[in-house]
Scaffold this motif. Structure first.
Motif, PDB file in Angstrom:
ATOM      1  N   ILE A  91      44.456  45.475  44.438  1.00  0.00           N
ATOM      2  CA  ILE A  91      45.392  46.172  43.541  1.00  0.00           C
ATOM      3  C   ILE A  91      46.146  47.253  44.302  1.00  0.00           C
ATOM      4  O   ILE A  91      47.380  47.351  44.228  1.00  0.00           O
ATOM      5  CB  ILE A  91      44.625  46.775  42.345  1.00  0.00           C
ATOM      6  CG1 ILE A  91      44.135  45.679  41.408  1.00  0.00           C
ATOM      7  CG2 ILE A  91      45.515  47.764  41.577  1.00  0.00           C
ATOM      8  CD1 ILE A  91      43.105  46.149  40.400  1.00  0.00           C
ATOM      9  N   LEU A 120      49.978  41.019  40.453  1.00  0.00           N
ATOM     10  CA  LEU A 120      48.534  41.035  40.241  1.00  0.00           C
ATOM     11  C   LEU A 120      48.076  39.785  39.496  1.00  0.00           C
ATOM     12  O   LEU A 120      48.779  39.260  38.645  1.00  0.00           O
ATOM     13  CB  LEU A 120      48.134  42.276  39.433  1.00  0.00           C
ATOM     14  CG  LEU A 120      48.512  43.645  40.004  1.00  0.00           C
ATOM     15  CD1 LEU A 120      48.002  44.748  39.084  1.00  0.00           C
ATOM     16  CD2 LEU A 120      47.981  43.821  41.414  1.00  0.00           C
ATOM     17  N   GLU A 156      42.796  40.978  38.205  1.00  0.00           N
ATOM     18  CA  GLU A 156      43.172  42.271  38.775  1.00  0.00           C
ATOM     19  C   GLU A 156      43.780  43.176  37.710  1.00  0.00           C
ATOM     20  O   GLU A 156      43.557  44.392  37.712  1.00  0.00           O
ATOM     21  CB  GLU A 156      44.136  42.069  39.940  1.00  0.00           C
ATOM     22  CG  GLU A 156      43.464  41.499  41.196  1.00  0.00           C
ATOM     23  CD  GLU A 156      44.457  40.987  42.230  1.00  0.00           C
ATOM     24  OE1 GLU A 156      43.999  40.619  43.335  1.00  0.00           O
ATOM     25  OE2 GLU A 156      45.671  40.942  41.943  1.00  0.00           O
ATOM     26  N   HIS A 173      38.703  43.558  44.210  1.00  0.00           N
ATOM     27  CA  HIS A 173      39.849  43.599  43.306  1.00  0.00           C
ATOM     28  C   HIS A 173      40.589  44.939  43.421  1.00  0.00           C
ATOM     29  O   HIS A 173      41.829  44.970  43.449  1.00  0.00           O
ATOM     30  CB  HIS A 173      39.394  43.390  41.861  1.00  0.00           C
ATOM     31  CG  HIS A 173      39.028  41.978  41.539  1.00  0.00           C
ATOM     32  ND1 HIS A 173      39.775  40.894  41.947  1.00  0.00           N
ATOM     33  CD2 HIS A 173      37.988  41.468  40.820  1.00  0.00           C
ATOM     34  CE1 HIS A 173      39.223  39.779  41.509  1.00  0.00           C
ATOM     35  NE2 HIS A 173      38.127  40.098  40.824  1.00  0.00           N
TER      36      HIS A 173
END
Length: 221
Positions: free
Chosen positions: A190, A152, A156, A186
């Motif tokens: 994720i 990430l 994020e 985002h």
């Protein structure tokens, strides 16, 4: 105001009728169908593509966990709220893993259920406090086979931490001073990078990986 379409799945007619009578009093909620038979329900849901399904767990033919899995297969955008009398571990964990965004017990107040429907439409989880406590206990220990959070970006990670604290997309956008559309991007990234199904699993992941303090609440607590 755009209405939220809801489908009810419960093998007790009186429960379905009670839910329908209350939800249809809400200006922003429309019950588009109901069924007491899960297999039939999945077929109807495939055609109707409702925003939200309210799902019982113990039913004939197949249980609510399998029905939830099938609903998510035929209509991935449909959010499933489990509404049941059971908070046993063997029911809670499979239901969440099958794709249910929220897990409520039937002692929930009508207004709380309506709020959960609205939250589900926004992609936000609501968990009964007893269920949230079980999930925190179950997932409190990091696992070696968990996806690596290092994939990430820094932003994020910020979004993930706020998801775990129960913030909505709008609240995350306000906190990070970005647009709600950017937040949604985002969140999608994720879930993709961590191979997770929804925000509830993302919150559990963040707690398990100690990305937020363990005394932080899961959504709905």
């Amino acid at each position: 105001m755009e209405s939220i379409s809801v489908f009810l799945v419960d093998d007790h007619l009186v429960v379905r009728q009670g839910l329908r009578d209350f939800l249809e009093l809400q200006d922003d909620i429309e019950v588009v169908g109901d069924s007491g038979m899960p297999v039939e329900a999945v077929s109807q849901i495939k055609q109707l593509l409702p925003d939200v399904v309210i799902m019982d767990l113990v039913m004939p033919e197949i249980d609510g966990v399998e029905a939830t899995r099938r609903v998510k297969a035929v209509s991935p955008s449909t959010q499933v709220i489990v509404l049941t009398s059971f908070s046993d571990d063997e029911k809670v964990f499979p239901a969440i893993k099958a794709g249910a965004i929220s897990y409520l017990l039937k002692d929930v107040s009508p207004l709380e259920l309506a709020r959960a429907v609205r939250s589900a439409k926004r992609g936000e989880a609501v968990l009964h406090p007893e269920v949230a406590a079980k999930l925190m206990q179950e997932f409190s220990t990091p696992r070696n086979n968990d996806p690596d959070a290092e994939a990430l970006t820094e932003r994020e990670m910020d979004v993930l931490r706020l998801i775990a604290r129960g913030h909505s997309n709008r609240e995350i956008a306000d906190s990070l001073i970005i647009s709600e559309k950017t937040v949604k991007t985002h969140v999608s990234n994720i879930l993709s990078k961590l191979h997770l199904a929804d925000r509830t699993q993302a919150a559990i992941y963040a707690l398990r990986q100690r990305l937020v303090p363990m005394d932080d609440p899961l959504p709905g607590r």
